[in-house]
Scaffold this active site. Structure first.
Site, PDB file in Angstrom:
ATOM      1  N   CYS A  76      43.232  14.970  99.524  1.00 39.78           N
ATOM      2  CA  CYS A  76      44.312  15.996  99.595  1.00 39.78           C
ATOM      3  C   CYS A  76      44.140  17.212 100.591  1.00 39.78           C
ATOM      4  O   CYS A  76      43.004  17.702 100.517  1.00 39.78           O
ATOM      5  CB  CYS A  76      44.530  16.777  98.075  1.00 39.78           C
ATOM      6  SG  CYS A  76      45.730  17.664  97.692  1.00 39.78           S
ATOM      7  N   LEU A  77      45.014  17.581 101.343  1.00 36.92           N
ATOM      8  CA  LEU A  77      45.138  18.749 102.092  1.00 36.92           C
ATOM      9  C   LEU A  77      44.574  19.914 101.491  1.00 36.92           C
ATOM     10  O   LEU A  77      44.000  20.748 101.994  1.00 36.92           O
ATOM     11  CB  LEU A  77      46.381  18.884 102.994  1.00 36.92           C
ATOM     12  CG  LEU A  77      46.467  17.793 103.615  1.00 36.92           C
ATOM     13  CD1 LEU A  77      48.170  18.005 104.136  1.00 36.92           C
ATOM     14  CD2 LEU A  77      45.709  17.530 104.849  1.00 36.92           C
ATOM     15  N   HIS A  82      52.449  17.376  93.074  1.00 32.37           N
ATOM     16  CA  HIS A  82      52.308  18.567  93.432  1.00 32.37           C
ATOM     17  C   HIS A  82      53.493  19.563  92.965  1.00 32.37           C
ATOM     18  O   HIS A  82      53.210  20.898  92.546  1.00 32.37           O
ATOM     19  CB  HIS A  82      52.263  18.636  94.976  1.00 32.37           C
ATOM     20  CG  HIS A  82      50.916  18.395  95.410  1.00 32.37           C
ATOM     21  ND1 HIS A  82      49.565  19.076  95.140  1.00 32.37           N
ATOM     22  CD2 HIS A  82      50.501  17.523  96.405  1.00 32.37           C
ATOM     23  CE1 HIS A  82      48.731  18.723  95.801  1.00 32.37           C
ATOM     24  NE2 HIS A  82      48.956  17.713  96.671  1.00 32.37           N
ATOM     25  N   GLY A 113      51.780  13.262 104.135  1.00 32.90           N
ATOM     26  CA  GLY A 113      52.604  14.060 103.108  1.00 32.90           C
ATOM     27  C   GLY A 113      52.235  15.124 102.903  1.00 32.90           C
ATOM     28  O   GLY A 113      51.054  15.567 103.119  1.00 32.90           O
ATOM     29  N   GLN A 154      51.938  23.526  98.639  1.00 30.47           N
ATOM     30  CA  GLN A 154      50.901  23.559  99.180  1.00 30.47           C
ATOM     31  C   GLN A 154      50.744  24.492 100.407  1.00 30.47           C
ATOM     32  O   GLN A 154      49.697  24.678 101.185  1.00 30.47           O
ATOM     33  CB  GLN A 154      50.498  22.332  99.928  1.00 30.47           C
ATOM     34  CG  GLN A 154      50.188  20.975  98.887  1.00 30.47           C
ATOM     35  CD  GLN A 154      49.780  19.696  99.564  1.00 30.47           C
ATOM     36  OE1 GLN A 154      50.639  18.979  99.745  1.00 30.47           O
ATOM     37  NE2 GLN A 154      48.518  19.455  99.737  1.00 30.47           N
ATOM     38  N   HIS A 174      51.824  11.141  94.625  1.00 28.12           N
ATOM     39  CA  HIS A 174      50.994  12.236  95.008  1.00 28.12           C
ATOM     40  C   HIS A 174      51.869  13.561  95.052  1.00 28.12           C
ATOM     41  O   HIS A 174      51.558  14.830  94.744  1.00 28.12           O
ATOM     42  CB  HIS A 174      50.229  11.689  96.268  1.00 28.12           C
ATOM     43  CG  HIS A 174      49.120  12.979  96.617  1.00 28.12           C
ATOM     44  ND1 HIS A 174      47.835  12.809  96.472  1.00 28.12           N
ATOM     45  CD2 HIS A 174      49.306  14.039  97.233  1.00 28.12           C
ATOM     46  CE1 HIS A 174      47.080  13.764  96.890  1.00 28.12           C
ATOM     47  NE2 HIS A 174      48.104  14.686  97.210  1.00 28.12           N
ATOM     48  N   GLU A 175      52.600  13.307  95.843  1.00 25.22           N
ATOM     49  CA  GLU A 175      53.690  14.427  96.151  1.00 25.22           C
ATOM     50  C   GLU A 175      54.432  15.269  95.123  1.00 25.22           C
ATOM     51  O   GLU A 175      54.531  16.268  94.925  1.00 25.22           O
ATOM     52  CB  GLU A 175      54.497  14.128  97.719  1.00 25.22           C
ATOM     53  CG  GLU A 175      53.833  13.928  98.886  1.00 25.22           C
ATOM     54  CD  GLU A 175      52.603  14.321  99.148  1.00 25.22           C
ATOM     55  OE1 GLU A 175      51.823  13.772  99.847  1.00 25.22           O
ATOM     56  OE2 GLU A 175      52.461  15.635  99.028  1.00 25.22           O
TER      57      GLU A 175
HETATM   58  C1  NB4 Z   1      48.395  12.600 100.665  1.00 30.92           C
HETATM   59  C2  NB4 Z   1      48.052  11.145 100.390  1.00 30.92           C
HETATM   60  C3  NB4 Z   1      46.959  10.902  99.592  1.00 30.92           C
HETATM   61  C4  NB4 Z   1      47.186   9.663  98.905  1.00 30.92           C
HETATM   62  C5  NB4 Z   1      46.771   7.696 102.336  1.00 30.92           C
HETATM   63  C6  NB4 Z   1      46.355   8.615 103.796  1.00 30.92           C
HETATM   64  C7  NB4 Z   1      45.821  10.576 104.218  1.00 30.92           C
HETATM   65  C8  NB4 Z   1      46.964  12.844 102.831  1.00 30.92           C
HETATM   66  C9  NB4 Z   1      47.411  13.370 101.250  1.00 30.92           C
HETATM   67  C10 NB4 Z   1      48.531   9.141  98.940  1.00 30.92           C
HETATM   68  C11 NB4 Z   1      49.162  10.348  99.755  1.00 30.92           C
HETATM   69  C12 NB4 Z   1      48.000  14.893 101.668  1.00 30.92           C
HETATM   70  C13 NB4 Z   1      49.824  15.994 100.249  1.00 30.92           C
HETATM   71  C14 NB4 Z   1      45.907  10.196 105.542  1.00 30.92           C
HETATM   72  C15 NB4 Z   1      46.199   8.866 106.000  1.00 30.92           C
HETATM   73  C16 NB4 Z   1      47.037   6.921 107.356  1.00 30.92           C
HETATM   74  C17 NB4 Z   1      47.924   6.723 108.334  1.00 30.92           C
HETATM   75  C18 NB4 Z   1      48.566   7.400 110.615  1.00 30.92           C
HETATM   76  C19 NB4 Z   1      48.111   7.721 111.833  1.00 30.92           C
HETATM   77  C20 NB4 Z   1      46.319   9.110 110.833  1.00 30.92           C
HETATM   78  C21 NB4 Z   1      47.230   8.746 109.320  1.00 30.92           C
HETATM   79  C22 NB4 Z   1      46.047   8.803 108.353  1.00 30.92           C
HETATM   80  F1  NB4 Z   1      45.643  10.985 106.904  1.00 30.92           F
HETATM   81  N1  NB4 Z   1      46.200   9.991 103.217  1.00 30.92           N
HETATM   82  N2  NB4 Z   1      45.555  11.959 104.344  1.00 30.92           N
HETATM   83  N3  NB4 Z   1      46.067  12.430 103.045  1.00 30.92           N
HETATM   84  N4  NB4 Z   1      48.388  15.608 100.607  1.00 30.92           N
HETATM   85  N5  NB4 Z   1      46.634   7.937 104.888  1.00 30.92           N
HETATM   86  N6  NB4 Z   1      46.371   8.185 107.312  1.00 30.92           N
HETATM   87  N7  NB4 Z   1      47.507   7.418 109.909  1.00 30.92           N
HETATM   88  O1  NB4 Z   1      48.056  12.247 103.328  1.00 30.92           O
HETATM   89  O2  NB4 Z   1      47.416  16.324 100.092  1.00 30.92           O
HETATM   90  O3  NB4 Z   1      49.677  16.585  98.987  1.00 30.92           O
HETATM   91  O4  NB4 Z   1      47.696   9.256 111.755  1.00 30.92           O
HETATM   92 NI    NI Z   2      47.736  16.687  98.188  1.00 33.43          NI
END
Ligand code: NB4
Ligand code: NI
Length: 188
Positions: free
Chosen positions: A110-111, A157, A60, A65, A153-154
């Site tokens: 978080c990114l 933000h 997400g 961001q 989480h989103e």
């Molecule tokens: C947002 C998430 C943090 C907790 C859970 C997860 C990853 C994020 C942040 C809930 C939302 C970004 C936005 C991942 C990830 C699982 C699925 C599919 C194949 C890789 C991918 C990796 F990368 N969080 N990162 N953090 N945020 N799962 N996955 N996989 O997404 O800051 O506000 O590709």
């Molecule tokens: Ni985030």
């Protein structure tokens, strides 16, 4: 396309701001912004694009961001992930939620946060949300599990809240009352 250099990091005031409602019909600028947020999430799950543009994987991303304080975010889980949710949410809101809580056993990242902050982030286990799509049509969804965690989480933000604001600073892994742990392999 959105690159890591476009993503603002903690300390930037926009991440602590309440984002503005978006008017419909969407301006060309806001439609492009929404589509680019979704494009980033999809790209960030594609090995080649990750390699080529050094992207950090995500499920997400929210408009604040990329320094756009607007109530828009994108969430995308590809088929493999077993969760099928791919939404652009505009002016989203939670209309109801469970009493039961849930948290990612692995914690959250978080990114916009370039450090690992261990600890449980308590969230609602099940939520009913309303949001608008690009055409201005309102849609309603019931979410649970990781999609529900990601949505909250989103949404945080858009309200200037960071995931670590929810972590119990005295005991980050303290047991959370009436909560279920979500275990996922989150290969970041
Ligand atoms: C947002 C998430 C943090 C907790 C859970 C997860 C990853 C994020 C942040 C809930 C939302 C970004 C936005 C991942 C990830 C699982 C699925 C599919 C194949 C890789 C991918 C990796 F990368 N969080 N990162 N953090 N945020 N799962 N996955 N996989 O997404 O800051 O506000 O590709
Ligand atoms: Ni985030």
């Amino acid at each position: 396309m959105i690159l890591m250099s476009d993503i603002i990091r903690e300390g930037h005031p926009t991440l602590r701001q309440r984002a503005e409602q978006v008017e419909f019909p969407l301006t060309e600028e806001n439609r492009k912004l929404a589509e680019e947020l979704m494009e980033y999430v999809v790209n960030s799950q594609d090995e080649e694009m990750i390699e080529k543009y050094d992207l950090r994987p995500g499920v997400g991303i929210a408009a604040p961001q990329v320094n756009e304080p607007k109530r828009i975010f994108a969430i995308h889980f590809d088929e493999e992930s077993g969760e099928d949710l791919s939404i652009i949410a505009i002016n989203p809101k939670i209309v109801s939620h469970s009493v039961e809580k849930a948290y990612l056993a692995s914690g959250e990242g978080c990114l916009s946060v370039d450090r690992s902050i261990p600890g449980y982030v308590p969230r609602y286990a099940r939520i009913t949300i309303k949001a608008f799509d690009l055409e201005g049509n309102e849609y309603k969804l019931r979410l649970k599990g990781l999609p529900a965690i990601a949505f909250q989480h989103e949404l945080d933000h858009l309200n200037g809240v960071m995931f670590y604001d929810h972590i119990n600073s005295d005991n980050p892994f303290a047991e959370i009352e009436n909560a279920v742990a979500i275990t996922r392999d989150i290969a970041e």
